[in-house]
Design an enzyme around this catalytic site. Structure first.
Site, mmCIF file in Angstrom:
data_model
loop_
_atom_site.group_PDB
_atom_site.id
_atom_site.type_symbol
_atom_site.label_atom_id
_atom_site.label_comp_id
_atom_site.label_asym_id
_atom_site.label_seq_id
_atom_site.Cartn_x
_atom_site.Cartn_y
_atom_site.Cartn_z
ATOM 1 N N ASP A 38 -28.086 6.476 -13.070
ATOM 2 C CA ASP A 38 -26.983 6.194 -12.156
ATOM 3 C C ASP A 38 -25.970 5.273 -12.852
ATOM 4 O O ASP A 38 -26.318 4.142 -13.211
ATOM 5 C CB ASP A 38 -27.544 5.521 -10.901
ATOM 6 N N CYS B 28 -20.798 9.861 -7.666
ATOM 7 C CA CYS B 28 -20.761 9.699 -9.130
ATOM 8 C C CYS B 28 -21.371 10.897 -9.846
ATOM 9 O O CYS B 28 -20.663 11.743 -10.379
ATOM 10 C CB CYS B 28 -21.485 8.417 -9.557
ATOM 11 N N ARG B 29 -22.690 10.988 -9.882
ATOM 12 C CA ARG B 29 -23.337 11.975 -10.736
ATOM 13 C C ARG B 29 -23.203 13.410 -10.247
ATOM 14 O O ARG B 29 -22.870 14.304 -11.044
ATOM 15 C CB ARG B 29 -24.823 11.624 -10.902
ATOM 16 N N SER B 30 -23.487 13.662 -8.959
ATOM 17 C CA SER B 30 -23.459 15.078 -8.536
ATOM 18 C C SER B 30 -22.040 15.659 -8.487
ATOM 19 O O SER B 30 -21.880 16.845 -8.829
ATOM 20 C CB SER B 30 -24.228 15.299 -7.224
ATOM 21 N N ASN C 211 -23.529 10.991 -3.839
ATOM 22 C CA ASN C 211 -22.560 12.103 -3.956
ATOM 23 C C ASN C 211 -21.143 11.598 -4.259
ATOM 24 O O ASN C 211 -20.154 12.194 -3.826
ATOM 25 C CB ASN C 211 -22.566 12.989 -2.690
ATOM 26 N N CYS D 59 -27.414 14.078 -5.842
ATOM 27 C CA CYS D 59 -27.759 12.725 -6.298
ATOM 28 C C CYS D 59 -27.916 11.836 -5.062
ATOM 29 O O CYS D 59 -28.153 12.346 -3.959
ATOM 30 C CB CYS D 59 -26.725 12.191 -7.289
HETATM 31 P P1 4NP Z 1 -24.444 8.552 -7.257
HETATM 32 O O1 4NP Z 1 -24.235 6.966 -7.422
HETATM 33 O O2 4NP Z 1 -25.795 8.749 -6.599
HETATM 34 O O3 4NP Z 1 -24.442 9.048 -8.678
HETATM 35 O O4 4NP Z 1 -23.291 9.077 -6.436
HETATM 36 C C1 4NP Z 1 -24.306 6.099 -6.332
HETATM 37 C C2 4NP Z 1 -23.166 5.744 -5.672
HETATM 38 C C3 4NP Z 1 -23.228 4.881 -4.604
HETATM 39 C C4 4NP Z 1 -24.442 4.358 -4.213
HETATM 40 C C5 4NP Z 1 -25.586 4.715 -4.890
HETATM 41 C C6 4NP Z 1 -25.521 5.589 -5.943
HETATM 42 N N1 4NP Z 1 -24.503 3.446 -3.152
HETATM 43 O O5 4NP Z 1 -25.587 2.901 -2.887
HETATM 44 O O6 4NP Z 1 -23.494 3.226 -2.477
#
Ligand code: 4NP
Length: 156
Positions: free
Chosen positions: A127, A17-19, A15, A12
Site C-alpha cells: 500500500d 490508490c492501488r486498484s 479503491n 484493494c
Molecule cells: P488503497 O490505499 O487500498 O491502495 O486504495 C488505501 C487508501 C486509503 C486507505 C487505506 C488504503 N484508508 O484507510 O483510507
C-alpha cells in the site's frame, strides 16, 4: 465453449490508490494490444466510495500516459463474483476478505495480482498510501507487470 468476454475486477482496501492504478494499467495494456476487456476496480472498505483516485495515484498514472481521473471509488460486493470472470486482489488481506464474501457456488476466478508475474507469485502490492512519490512509482511498475501477465493469461 466459452464466448464470455473477459471481465476483470481489481480490488484493494480503499479503491483510491492501488486498484484504480491496476484498472488504468489494465485498460492501457489491453487497448495497446487491441484486446476487448471489461475492467473495473473496487475496495473492500467503504471510506472512499464516490471519490476520485488519490492525487498521487492520478499523478503517477498521468506520468505514464494514463488518465484515471474519471474513476470513482466503490465497495466490492458478492455480486461482483457473478459479473466478472476474474477478481484480482492487490494484497493478501484483500484476498482473504474476498474469500470471505465469495459465493459458495463459485463464479469469478480469484487470484492475487502478482500471481500473474513470473517469480512474484503469492506476493502483495504494498500500500503506497502512507509513502511518497517513489512508492507510487513502485506501485505503477507492479500493476503494469500484473496487467501484462493477466493479458497473457487471457490471450492464451
Ligand atoms: P488503497 O490505499 O487500498 O491502495 O486504495 C488505501 C487508501 C486509503 C486507505 C487505506 C488504503 N484508508 O484507510 O483510507
Amino acid at each position: 465453449m466459452s464466448a464470455e468476454k473477459p471481465a476483470i475486477l481489481f480490488v484493494c482496501l480503499g479503491n483510491i490508490c492501488r486498484s484504480p492504478l491496476a484498472e488504468g494499467a489494465m485498460r492501457h495494456v489491453a487497448a495497446r494490444a487491441g484486446v476487448a476487456l471489461r475492467v473495473d476496480s473496487a475496495g473492500t472498505g467503504d471510506w472512499h466510495v464516490g471519490e476520485p483516485p488519490d492525487r498521487r495515484a492520478q499523478a503517477v498514472a498521468a506520468r505514464h500516459g494514463v488518465d484515471i481521473s474519471d474513476l470513482r471509488g466503490r465497495q466490492v460486493t458478492a455480486l461482483d463474483f457473478r459479473y466478472f470472470t476474474h477478481v484480482v486482489a492487490l494484497d493478501r488481506r484483500n484476498l482473504a476478505d474476498l474469500e470471505a464474501i465469495r459465493p459458495k457456488d463459485g463464479g469469478a476466478r480469484l487470484s492475487l495480482l502478482l500471481d500473474h508475474v513470473p517469480g512474484r507469485e503469492g506476493q502483495a502490492v504494498a500500500d503506497p498510501y502512507y509513502g511518497d512519490t517513489a512508492g507510487f512509482e513502485v506501485t505503477w511498475a507492479e500493476v503494469m507487470a500484473g496487467a501484462e501477465g493477466l493479458l497473457r493469461l487471457i490471450r492464451a
